[in-house]
Write a protein that holds these residues in place. Sequence first.
Motif, short mmCIF file in Angstrom:
data_model
loop_
_atom_site.label_atom_id
_atom_site.label_comp_id
_atom_site.label_asym_id
_atom_site.label_seq_id
_atom_site.Cartn_x
_atom_site.Cartn_y
_atom_site.Cartn_z
N GLY A 1 -7.96 5.47 -4.06
CA GLY A 1 -6.69 4.78 -3.99
C GLY A 1 -6.44 3.92 -5.20
N SER A 2 -7.50 3.26 -5.69
CA SER A 2 -7.36 2.42 -6.89
C SER A 2 -7.09 3.28 -8.12
CB SER A 2 -8.64 1.60 -7.10
OG SER A 2 -8.88 0.74 -5.99
N TYR B 1 3.36 -1.25 -6.64
CA TYR B 1 1.95 -0.96 -6.92
C TYR B 1 1.09 -2.19 -6.77
CZ TYR B 1 3.66 3.45 -8.84
OH TYR B 1 4.25 4.68 -9.00
N ARG C 1 -1.35 -1.41 0.02
CA ARG C 1 -1.13 0.03 0.13
C ARG C 1 -0.25 0.38 1.34
NH1 ARG C 1 -6.08 1.48 0.33
NH2 ARG C 1 -6.33 1.73 -1.94
N ARG D 1 3.48 0.82 0.59
CA ARG D 1 3.86 2.09 -0.03
C ARG D 1 3.81 3.23 0.98
NH1 ARG D 1 0.48 -0.22 -3.72
NH2 ARG D 1 -1.21 1.26 -3.28
#
Length: 312
Positions: free
Chosen positions: A7-8, A200, A204, A207
Amino acid sequence: MSFHRFGSWLLKESGKKFMYGVAAATSVTIGCLHIVPNTFLLDKYKDVVHLYKNGFTVPVPRPLLERFNKAIDLLEIKEQDRKQFKPFMVFGFDIFSAGTFFSHYGVIIGLPDNFTYIDSDYIDKTKIQLLESSIPWESDEGILLLKSLAMSDIGQIYAIAREVHMRQSPKYFIDFLSSVSLFILAYGAGTHCNARYNLYAKPRFVRIVLYGMLGLFAYLNYIFVKDASQLYYERKTDEYLINKSPVFKEGGKEFYENILNRNRALRTLMGKLGEHNYSPMGNENYFIRQRHLPLVQRKAFFEDVHTSQDLM
């Protein structure tokens, strides 16, 4: 831990480029789901739905082929375009079509086996089963079902002409373009929101909610366009055919009357599943969506024309 690192990484420039590639591949895949079965794999599609007997495909009987050609003649399709429409025997009791007139792969028209029934008295009832069980033919519903399976020539000719004319419409391109464009629009909107509001930097979950909302919005708009265009072209097809030939006028009325009788019989014979699939009047039940014009409405359209002509 690995999921967190992945994810990063997606937040980095290389990850964003990767997701752009995934989005591009997804849009191509969505387009292919519409194009491939109706063009490149049309013959394979036909093999799946073809009627087989003893392991071999059943050919179209000559009388049925003559009725197919009669429908093409009444539609006044040009000689060089006739080869675009290829009949075959399809599994089940519903007429079938796939492909598009605007492709050199053409259109396949699946003709059900009951189009070969001359009269209900000549139907081999031992070969017909419902949900892998025998049908109580002596019951009122069994008699109604048996009667609905035998259809006259003009009813069959209308059904064939309906499928042929629908495949001449731009419906295929509307489904294709709407699915791809709405996905691209949703992806573009997500990318724009991420950049403009710096999502961003947000958790998370924010999003994920955004992507879910945009995806749902795109899907709902797609099914709206798909269903609305289906209803529109079904209506336009009936209007065209009813003015094209008296055969279609009579045939359309008989065709929908038979289908409604069949569905009413199946509603009872199939129990809970029948009640789920069909209304008491014989219409097909849909949850939220309206995939086709109600059969009662289509039958009434042909009956209204008859009544209007009688009054004149």
